[in-house]
Design a protein around this motif. Structure first.
Motif, mmCIF file in Angstrom:
data_model
loop_
_atom_site.group_PDB
_atom_site.id
_atom_site.type_symbol
_atom_site.label_atom_id
_atom_site.label_comp_id
_atom_site.label_asym_id
_atom_site.label_seq_id
_atom_site.Cartn_x
_atom_site.Cartn_y
_atom_site.Cartn_z
ATOM 1 N N VAL A 66 0.861 -1.163 0.000
ATOM 2 C CA VAL A 66 0.000 0.000 0.000
ATOM 3 C C VAL A 66 0.907 1.225 0.000
ATOM 4 C CG1 VAL A 66 -1.812 1.275 1.204
ATOM 5 C CG2 VAL A 66 -1.841 -1.226 1.210
ATOM 6 N N VAL A 67 0.901 1.969 -1.110
ATOM 7 C CA VAL A 67 1.765 3.132 -1.289
ATOM 8 C C VAL A 67 1.139 4.366 -0.643
ATOM 9 C CG1 VAL A 67 2.837 4.624 -3.025
ATOM 10 C CG2 VAL A 67 2.707 2.159 -3.417
ATOM 11 N N ALA A 68 -0.186 4.466 -0.711
ATOM 12 C CA ALA A 68 -0.895 5.602 -0.125
ATOM 13 C C ALA A 68 -2.302 5.172 0.246
ATOM 14 C CB ALA A 68 -0.948 6.762 -1.116
ATOM 15 N N GLY A 69 -2.868 5.785 1.267
ATOM 16 C CA GLY A 69 -4.227 5.494 1.681
ATOM 17 C C GLY A 69 -4.295 4.298 2.602
ATOM 18 N N GLU A 70 -5.491 3.746 2.715
ATOM 19 C CA GLU A 70 -5.755 2.604 3.578
ATOM 20 C C GLU A 70 -6.575 1.566 2.836
ATOM 21 O OE1 GLU A 70 -7.650 2.667 7.695
ATOM 22 O OE2 GLU A 70 -6.345 4.432 7.735
ATOM 23 N N LEU A 71 -6.240 0.306 3.038
ATOM 24 C CA LEU A 71 -6.917 -0.790 2.349
ATOM 25 C C LEU A 71 -7.461 -1.765 3.372
ATOM 26 C CD1 LEU A 71 -7.385 -2.028 -0.521
ATOM 27 C CD2 LEU A 71 -5.363 -3.423 -0.066
ATOM 28 N N ASP A 72 -8.714 -2.169 3.190
ATOM 29 C CA ASP A 72 -9.318 -3.228 3.994
ATOM 30 C C ASP A 72 -9.383 -4.464 3.115
ATOM 31 O OD1 ASP A 72 -9.922 -1.557 6.244
ATOM 32 O OD2 ASP A 72 -11.584 -0.733 5.085
ATOM 33 N N THR A 73 -8.925 -5.607 3.641
ATOM 34 C CA THR A 73 -8.927 -6.827 2.843
ATOM 35 C C THR A 73 -9.536 -7.977 3.624
ATOM 36 O OG1 THR A 73 -6.931 -6.127 1.685
ATOM 37 C CG2 THR A 73 -7.474 -8.433 1.542
ATOM 38 N N GLU A 74 -10.610 -8.555 3.087
ATOM 39 C CA GLU A 74 -11.081 -9.843 3.526
ATOM 40 C C GLU A 74 -10.291 -10.804 2.639
ATOM 41 O OE1 GLU A 74 -15.389 -10.355 3.842
ATOM 42 O OE2 GLU A 74 -15.534 -8.230 3.348
ATOM 43 N N PRO A 75 -10.357 -12.108 2.891
ATOM 44 C CA PRO A 75 -9.542 -12.982 2.032
ATOM 45 C C PRO A 75 -9.754 -12.729 0.540
ATOM 46 C CG PRO A 75 -10.435 -14.223 3.845
ATOM 47 C CD PRO A 75 -11.053 -12.857 3.915
ATOM 48 N N HIS A 76 -8.788 -12.110 -0.083
ATOM 49 C CA HIS A 76 -8.744 -11.874 -1.535
ATOM 50 C C HIS A 76 -9.875 -10.982 -2.058
ATOM 51 C CE1 HIS A 76 -5.400 -14.612 -1.977
ATOM 52 N NE2 HIS A 76 -6.025 -15.405 -1.153
ATOM 53 N N ARG A 77 -10.354 -10.052 -1.234
ATOM 54 C CA ARG A 77 -11.322 -9.061 -1.700
ATOM 55 C C ARG A 77 -10.996 -7.741 -1.010
ATOM 56 N NH1 ARG A 77 -17.860 -8.742 -1.122
ATOM 57 N NH2 ARG A 77 -18.204 -7.446 -2.948
ATOM 58 N N SER A 78 -10.758 -6.702 -1.809
ATOM 59 C CA SER A 78 -10.295 -5.428 -1.286
ATOM 60 C C SER A 78 -11.383 -4.367 -1.262
ATOM 61 C CB SER A 78 -9.134 -4.907 -2.144
ATOM 62 O OG SER A 78 -8.057 -5.806 -2.073
ATOM 63 N N ALA A 79 -11.249 -3.450 -0.300
ATOM 64 C CA ALA A 79 -12.147 -2.307 -0.189
ATOM 65 C C ALA A 79 -11.371 -1.144 0.412
ATOM 66 C CB ALA A 79 -13.343 -2.654 0.697
ATOM 67 N N THR A 80 -11.805 0.069 0.127
ATOM 68 C CA THR A 80 -11.207 1.242 0.743
ATOM 69 C C THR A 80 -12.269 2.320 0.906
ATOM 70 O OG1 THR A 80 -9.473 2.925 0.591
ATOM 71 C CG2 THR A 80 -10.379 2.118 -1.488
ATOM 72 N N VAL A 81 -12.252 2.976 2.038
ATOM 73 C CA VAL A 81 -13.194 4.061 2.287
ATOM 74 C C VAL A 81 -12.709 5.340 1.618
ATOM 75 C CG1 VAL A 81 -14.224 5.513 4.086
ATOM 76 C CG2 VAL A 81 -14.009 3.045 4.452
ATOM 77 N N GLY A 82 -11.449 5.689 1.847
ATOM 78 C CA GLY A 82 -10.928 6.963 1.375
ATOM 79 C C GLY A 82 -10.090 6.910 0.120
ATOM 80 N N GLY A 83 -9.953 5.733 -0.489
ATOM 81 C CA GLY A 83 -9.095 5.572 -1.669
ATOM 82 C C GLY A 83 -7.739 5.022 -1.265
ATOM 83 N N ALA A 84 -7.042 4.421 -2.207
ATOM 84 C CA ALA A 84 -5.729 3.840 -1.934
ATOM 85 C C ALA A 84 -4.965 3.665 -3.238
ATOM 86 C CB ALA A 84 -5.864 2.491 -1.230
ATOM 87 N N THR A 85 -3.642 3.660 -3.118
ATOM 88 C CA THR A 85 -2.755 3.342 -4.230
ATOM 89 C C THR A 85 -1.919 2.150 -3.825
ATOM 90 O OG1 THR A 85 -2.664 5.663 -4.922
ATOM 91 C CG2 THR A 85 -0.940 4.201 -5.766
ATOM 92 N N LEU A 86 -1.849 1.134 -4.688
ATOM 93 C CA LEU A 86 -1.126 -0.096 -4.392
ATOM 94 C C LEU A 86 -0.106 -0.400 -5.467
ATOM 95 C CD1 LEU A 86 -4.196 -2.434 -3.741
ATOM 96 C CD2 LEU A 86 -3.048 -0.982 -2.095
ATOM 97 N N PHE A 87 0.971 -1.053 -5.082
ATOM 98 C CA PHE A 87 1.918 -1.662 -6.016
ATOM 99 C C PHE A 87 1.698 -3.162 -5.868
ATOM 100 C CE2 PHE A 87 6.043 -3.620 -6.905
ATOM 101 C CZ PHE A 87 6.256 -3.135 -8.179
ATOM 102 N N VAL A 88 1.379 -3.834 -6.990
ATOM 103 C CA VAL A 88 0.990 -5.247 -6.936
ATOM 104 C C VAL A 88 1.837 -6.083 -7.888
ATOM 105 C CG1 VAL A 88 -0.942 -6.861 -7.246
ATOM 106 C CG2 VAL A 88 -1.404 -4.505 -6.513
ATOM 107 N N VAL A 89 2.285 -7.235 -7.413
ATOM 108 C CA VAL A 89 2.981 -8.214 -8.245
ATOM 109 C C VAL A 89 2.169 -9.505 -8.181
ATOM 110 C CG1 VAL A 89 5.114 -9.512 -8.600
ATOM 111 C CG2 VAL A 89 5.221 -7.177 -7.667
ATOM 112 N N ASP A 90 1.829 -10.023 -9.367
ATOM 113 C CA ASP A 90 1.109 -11.307 -9.396
ATOM 114 C C ASP A 90 1.376 -12.039 -10.694
ATOM 115 O OD1 ASP A 90 -0.512 -9.757 -11.138
ATOM 116 O OD2 ASP A 90 -2.167 -9.661 -9.723
#
Length: 87
Positions: A63-87
């Motif tokens: 998580v580069v910026a903001g806040e992320l809520d994650t249940e198993p493999h499902r993401s949500a954010t109230v205020g927005g977020a920026t992520l760096f992801v490798v898959d």
């Protein structure tokens, strides 16, 4: 995940065209680079984003910026977020 034979390089993420991915609510904007079988993304979630699916693929994320809520493999954010992801 096998990471090899990828030459050293840098990415100017501002130069990578984003693609839009609507969630159940909100939107995700992906800037994606592909290195053989490995996908690398800078992802921006708008405020109120909730993923429209449960993902079964494994991910490495920062998580580069903001806040992320994650249940198993499902993401949500109230205020927005920026992520760096490798898959």
């Amino acid at each position: 995940m096998q990471i090899d034979a990828i030459p050293f390089g840098t990415t100017d993420w501002a130069q990578v065209e984003p693609t839009e991915h609507p969630g159940e609510t909100g939107k995700a904007f992906w800037r994606t680079r592909q290195f053989g079988p490995i996908r690398v993304r800078m992802v921006e979630y708008t405020p109120g984003y909730l993923a429209d699916h449960w993902c079964s693929k494994g991910h490495i994320l920062l998580v580069v910026a903001g806040e992320l809520d994650t249940e198993p493999h499902r993401s949500a954010t109230v205020g927005g977020a920026t992520l760096f992801v490798v898959d």
